[in-house]
Scaffold this motif. Structure first.
Motif, PDB file in Angstrom:
ATOM      1  N   PRO A 104     -85.208  57.342 -52.437  1.00  0.00           N
ATOM      2  CA  PRO A 104     -85.658  58.430 -51.785  1.00  0.00           C
ATOM      3  C   PRO A 104     -86.996  57.945 -50.822  1.00  0.00           C
ATOM      4  O   PRO A 104     -86.984  58.373 -50.016  1.00  0.00           O
ATOM      5  N   ASP A 105     -87.737  57.168 -51.533  1.00  0.00           N
ATOM      6  CA  ASP A 105     -88.957  56.577 -50.910  1.00  0.00           C
ATOM      7  C   ASP A 105     -88.562  55.676 -49.693  1.00  0.00           C
ATOM      8  O   ASP A 105     -89.118  55.694 -48.466  1.00  0.00           O
ATOM      9  N   HIS A 106     -87.604  55.088 -49.777  1.00  0.00           N
ATOM     10  CA  HIS A 106     -87.079  54.297 -48.539  1.00  0.00           C
ATOM     11  C   HIS A 106     -86.803  55.039 -47.149  1.00  0.00           C
ATOM     12  O   HIS A 106     -87.460  54.805 -46.261  1.00  0.00           O
ATOM     13  N   LEU A 107     -85.948  56.185 -47.438  1.00  0.00           N
ATOM     14  CA  LEU A 107     -85.675  56.875 -46.186  1.00  0.00           C
ATOM     15  C   LEU A 107     -86.751  58.054 -45.700  1.00  0.00           C
ATOM     16  O   LEU A 107     -86.897  58.490 -44.677  1.00  0.00           O
ATOM     17  N   GLY A 108     -87.843  58.184 -46.660  1.00  0.00           N
ATOM     18  CA  GLY A 108     -88.890  58.919 -46.295  1.00  0.00           C
ATOM     19  C   GLY A 108     -88.660  60.442 -46.015  1.00  0.00           C
ATOM     20  O   GLY A 108     -89.412  61.023 -45.286  1.00  0.00           O
TER      21      GLY A 108
END
Ligand SMILES: C[S@@+](CC[C@H](N)C(=O)[O-])C[C@H]1O[C@@H](n2cnc3c(N)ncnc32)[C@H](O)[C@@H]1O
Length: 225
Positions: free
Chosen positions: A57-61
């Motif tokens: 989830p962090d990667h896609l923001g």
């Protein structure tokens, strides 16, 4: 910076516009090109996108996820057709079940929308009459954030109008199914929509007032978590 929500199965953006009005930046995902979607858009399979988002989830923001899987499997018309033809075969694939299965592992706030009769977990019901709209268009919403819809106000609304199919407007009296169907600009106004009057999109569209109300609740949960 505004929080970001991804609108899966976005069509022309009824849900997306509501979230934008509530304060989100929105990215839409659909497997069919959507020329009337008013925000950034990616032509993708929603389930593949959701699996990627949940894996990292962090990667896609994104701060939140909305999903409106196709509802034809659960509509009254389809259930009556299957009962009348005594068939278990259905040409509409179930996208709701796989979407909910993926969301069970989703670490950020999520919202799923579908029609009355769909197997939704602990749903609440939204209605156009609660927002002074001419459509009733009851829709179920499930979420991992507690949602409180305003109550229906059918008495104040009077006779609702329908926005169906691709054709034009008509008024019919019972017997044989009475009612008023509106189309084009009148249909857009009945749904509270001001960026398109394309009937094939309006017939599937969620009134943006529903997700504006829901988006405010999701935003409140983000600021308190
Ligand atoms: C009922 S519409 C959504 C309406 C939208 N929430 C609105 O308020 O305007 C369902 C959408 O799901 C899209 N769809 C169907 N299968 C899909 C898939 N595998 N991936 C992404 N979108 C898909 C359809 O093209 C359609 O636009």
């Amino acid at each position: 910076m505004r929080p970001r929500i991804v609108d899966l199965y976005c069509n022309a953006g009824g849900c997306a516009v509501g979230y934008h009005r509530a304060g989100f930046d929105v990215v839409g995902i659909d497997i069919v090109p959507q020329p009337f979607f008013p925000f950034p858009f990616e032509l993708r399979d929603a389930l593949t996108f959701l699996a990627e988002l949940i894996a990292d989830p962090d990667h896609l923001g994104f701060d939140a996820v909305h999903a409106s899987p196709p509802c034809k499997l659960w509509t009254v018309a389809n259930r009556v057709h299957r009962a009348n033809t005594a068939t278990l075969f259905d040409p509409h694939p179930d996208m709701l079940g796989p979407t909910l299965e993926l969301l069970a592992d989703c670490p950020i706030p999520w919202v799923v929308e579908n029609v009355p009769g769909a197997p939704m977990p602990n749903p609440v019901t939204y209605c156009g009459s609660s927002f002074g709209l001419r459509v009733r268009r009851h829709r179920l919403f499930s979420s991992n954030v507690p949602l409180t819809p305003p109550p229906c106000n059918h008495a104040a609304q009077g006779q609702p109008v329908g926005v169906y199919g691709n054709g034009g407007a008509w008024t019919r009296t019972a017997p044989g199914g009475g009612g008023v169907k509106v189309a084009g600009k009148e249909a857009a106004a009945a749904l509270g929509v001001d960026w398109t009057d394309h009937q094939p999109n309006l017939s599937q569209m969620i009134p943006p007032a529903y997700t504006e109300h829901i988006g405010e609740q999701i935003l409140a949960s983000l600021t308190t978590s």
